[in-house]
Every structure is written in C-alpha cells, then in structure tokens.
Design a protein around this motif. Sequence first.
Motif, PDB file in Angstrom:
ATOM      1  N   LEU A  58       0.874  -1.202  -0.085  1.00  0.00           N
ATOM      2  CA  LEU A  58      -0.012  -0.052   0.141  1.00  0.00           C
ATOM      3  C   LEU A  58       0.898   1.226  -0.203  1.00  0.00           C
ATOM      4  O   LEU A  58       1.743   1.313   0.714  1.00  0.00           O
ATOM      5  N   SER A  59       0.649   2.083  -0.941  1.00  0.00           N
ATOM      6  CA  SER A  59       1.735   3.289  -0.818  1.00  0.00           C
ATOM      7  C   SER A  59       0.960   4.276  -1.606  1.00  0.00           C
ATOM      8  O   SER A  59      -0.184   4.271  -2.467  1.00  0.00           O
ATOM      9  N   LYS A  60       1.601   5.706  -1.372  1.00  0.00           N
ATOM     10  CA  LYS A  60       0.889   6.932  -1.992  1.00  0.00           C
ATOM     11  C   LYS A  60       0.857   6.494  -3.533  1.00  0.00           C
ATOM     12  O   LYS A  60       0.023   7.001  -4.125  1.00  0.00           O
ATOM     13  N   GLN A  61       2.025   6.114  -4.083  1.00  0.00           N
ATOM     14  CA  GLN A  61       2.112   5.727  -5.624  1.00  0.00           C
ATOM     15  C   GLN A  61       1.116   4.799  -6.029  1.00  0.00           C
ATOM     16  O   GLN A  61       0.767   5.237  -7.175  1.00  0.00           O
ATOM     17  N   ASN A  62       0.795   3.892  -5.447  1.00  0.00           N
ATOM     18  CA  ASN A  62      -0.268   2.889  -5.775  1.00  0.00           C
ATOM     19  C   ASN A  62      -1.668   3.312  -5.715  1.00  0.00           C
ATOM     20  O   ASN A  62      -2.537   2.730  -5.644  1.00  0.00           O
ATOM     21  N   ALA A  63      -1.754   4.787  -5.213  1.00  0.00           N
ATOM     22  CA  ALA A  63      -3.102   5.324  -4.708  1.00  0.00           C
ATOM     23  C   ALA A  63      -3.881   4.562  -3.698  1.00  0.00           C
ATOM     24  O   ALA A  63      -5.262   4.169  -3.986  1.00  0.00           O
ATOM     25  N   ALA A  64      -3.181   4.097  -2.643  1.00  0.00           N
ATOM     26  CA  ALA A  64      -4.107   3.664  -1.453  1.00  0.00           C
ATOM     27  C   ALA A  64      -5.019   4.541  -1.225  1.00  0.00           C
ATOM     28  O   ALA A  64      -4.621   5.770  -1.102  1.00  0.00           O
ATOM     29  N   PRO A  65      -6.198   4.234  -0.519  1.00  0.00           N
ATOM     30  CA  PRO A  65      -7.228   5.077  -0.300  1.00  0.00           C
ATOM     31  C   PRO A  65      -6.784   5.951   1.096  1.00  0.00           C
ATOM     32  O   PRO A  65      -6.057   5.540   1.965  1.00  0.00           O
ATOM     33  N   ALA A  66      -6.885   7.120   0.911  1.00  0.00           N
ATOM     34  CA  ALA A  66      -6.753   7.999   2.153  1.00  0.00           C
ATOM     35  C   ALA A  66      -7.388   7.460   3.384  1.00  0.00           C
ATOM     36  O   ALA A  66      -8.593   7.301   3.015  1.00  0.00           O
ATOM     37  N   ILE A  67      -6.969   7.822   4.530  1.00  0.00           N
ATOM     38  CA  ILE A  67      -7.848   7.394   5.658  1.00  0.00           C
ATOM     39  C   ILE A  67      -8.713   8.642   6.153  1.00  0.00           C
ATOM     40  O   ILE A  67      -8.439   9.715   5.770  1.00  0.00           O
TER      41      ILE A  67
END
Length: 303
Positions: free
Chosen positions: A241-250
């Motif tokens: 999960l990372s910002k690069q693969n656009a994991a949903p923001a909490i």
Amino acid sequence: MFNPDLIASDINRPRQQYRGRFAPSPSGLLHFGSLIAALGSYLQAKSQHGQWLLRIEDIDKPREMPGADTQILNTLEAYGLHWDEDVLYQSKQASLYDAVMDELLANHMSYYCRCSRAEIKALGGIYQGHCKHRNYDKQQSALRLINQHPVDDFVDGVQGLVKVDNGLSHEDFIIHRRDGLYAYQLAVVIDDIYQGITEVVRGCDLLEPTARQITLYKTFGKPLPSYVHLPLAVTEQGYKLSKQNAAPAIDNDRPQPALIAALEFLGQQPDAHLIDATVEQLIDWALQHWQLNKVPKLKEISL
Ligand code: GLU
Ligand code: ZN
C-alpha cells in the motif's frame, strides 16, 4: 577522519531518553500503510515516556503533492498522534547535507561517478568502484560513499536477525544523485542524528536500506539507533500500500475504525467497545496495552 561533531545532536540531551520519529514523504495523503508506521512509532515512543518527533521528508520535489504536508499534519492531529517539538522539514536541511558531503570529499571518503544505471546493470548490477580513481568533478556526476563499513546483518526489534545481501552491503552507494537530489539514505541518517533519534520504527519496505544507513552511522562515528520494522500492509494482489499506487486516504472525520484496524494489524487486541470511544480514549487504551512482542513479522490484509 570524518569530524563527528559536524552533525551535532544536542549534546546536553541525555542519551538514555527515548526519542522516536515518524518521517513521511509528502508525496500523498496518509493511507492505512502510513497509519501503521505512525501509530506503531508513536506507541513505541510514548509507552516508554519518550519523545515522538515528526519530520517531513520533502527533498524529492518531483514526487511531491502540493499541500500534502499540511494535510498529513492535520490527519495526525485528528488521529490523536501529537508530536513533540517543531516539525523538521528536510528541505531546510540542505546546508547541513552539503557540509557533510564536503567533509566526506575533503577526507577522501567519497568520489564522483558518471556511470549510468544501464552501464552498472551491464556490469552485473552491483557497483564495483568503476569511477573511484577517475577523479571526475561534480558536473553530471553522482557522489558515492567509499564503503569502509559494510554491514552484513543487524538485529531488528520485530524481524529478528536480518541478513543483508553481501554484494549490496559492500557497494559504494550513492549519497547524492546525478540529478541533484540528495539520496534518501544520506538525508535520513543525518536527520536522525540531528534529531537525536534513539530508535527508528517504520515499515518493512525500509528494511533493506537499513544496512546502508548503519554504514553511514559508522562512517560518521555516531552511535547507532535501534531498529524496529513493522509488517507491511499489502493489498490482496500483493502490492505494498503506498501513495504511489493510490492507496485510499484514511478518514479524518471518523478515525476510530482505522485506528482499531491498525491496532489489530499490529497484533494488539483492541476491545470492541473502543469503536464508541473518543480518539483520546482509544489512544490511551492503546498506550496502556501496547506490546511490541505481539507485533507479527509479516501480515497481509485484503482490501
Ligand atoms: N520518508 C520515508 C517514506 O515515507 C520514510 C523514511 C523513514 O522512516 O526512514 O517512505
Ligand atoms: Zn561510476
């Protein structure tokens, strides 16, 4: 010899005081993976009555998302994770990084390299010191550390004994990139020393670079922090999960479910009734019940 006083952490600070940190890059908003690193490092610090510092690692402009730094701070506040002291922005640390690089050059502990990635790959993938005696100058060059302290293994608070690939650990690695950016390794170690960090708690995606970071501490003549690498949150497909693969923001408006899920992920056993507690009560509960030895080495979640 490298002058260790160049990177001064406050010498009046007692070394036995626990100082931990969370060091997000502002390339996106906090997601479940970053919450685990934030919460785990916070609980580990605060359960020992230590300090928990925040550092924004904003030295990679092309990968930054405008406004992400402020939003990260807001999210941490909403989640009840309050940091000590002022936030340190890596973008303000350039003169210290430059001074360290000058000192390394002056002491013949580094050299400029002009090899491309493709050239190194063609030579077997591990850098063999090709440019060491070429006396290149700064223009169009990366700066490499002469690795006099290769690290083959280290002990981690969750992962146990970690062995490092021999080729990688002996490499003269890059500390300043050809495109002008400071290498993550260099900045993170200088700032962890500068902030007096005694234990580094972060995600397992940074387990491998740890060996090089230990090499840098030894090069600088500084005492090592201890290390704790938390399990990584990966998606069902096995992606981190990372910002690069656009994991949903909490969700900032209702942190309880994500906090409870993060505690479960970290092997703690949050009471079901905490879902109705305030964020403060939830964090209090987590602090009182935090047990590092319950944190699993590996864990997967499905989304
Ligand atoms: N800035 C790094 C990241 O967000 C973390 C650095 C660290 O914790 O050492 O992946
Ligand atoms: Zn080279």
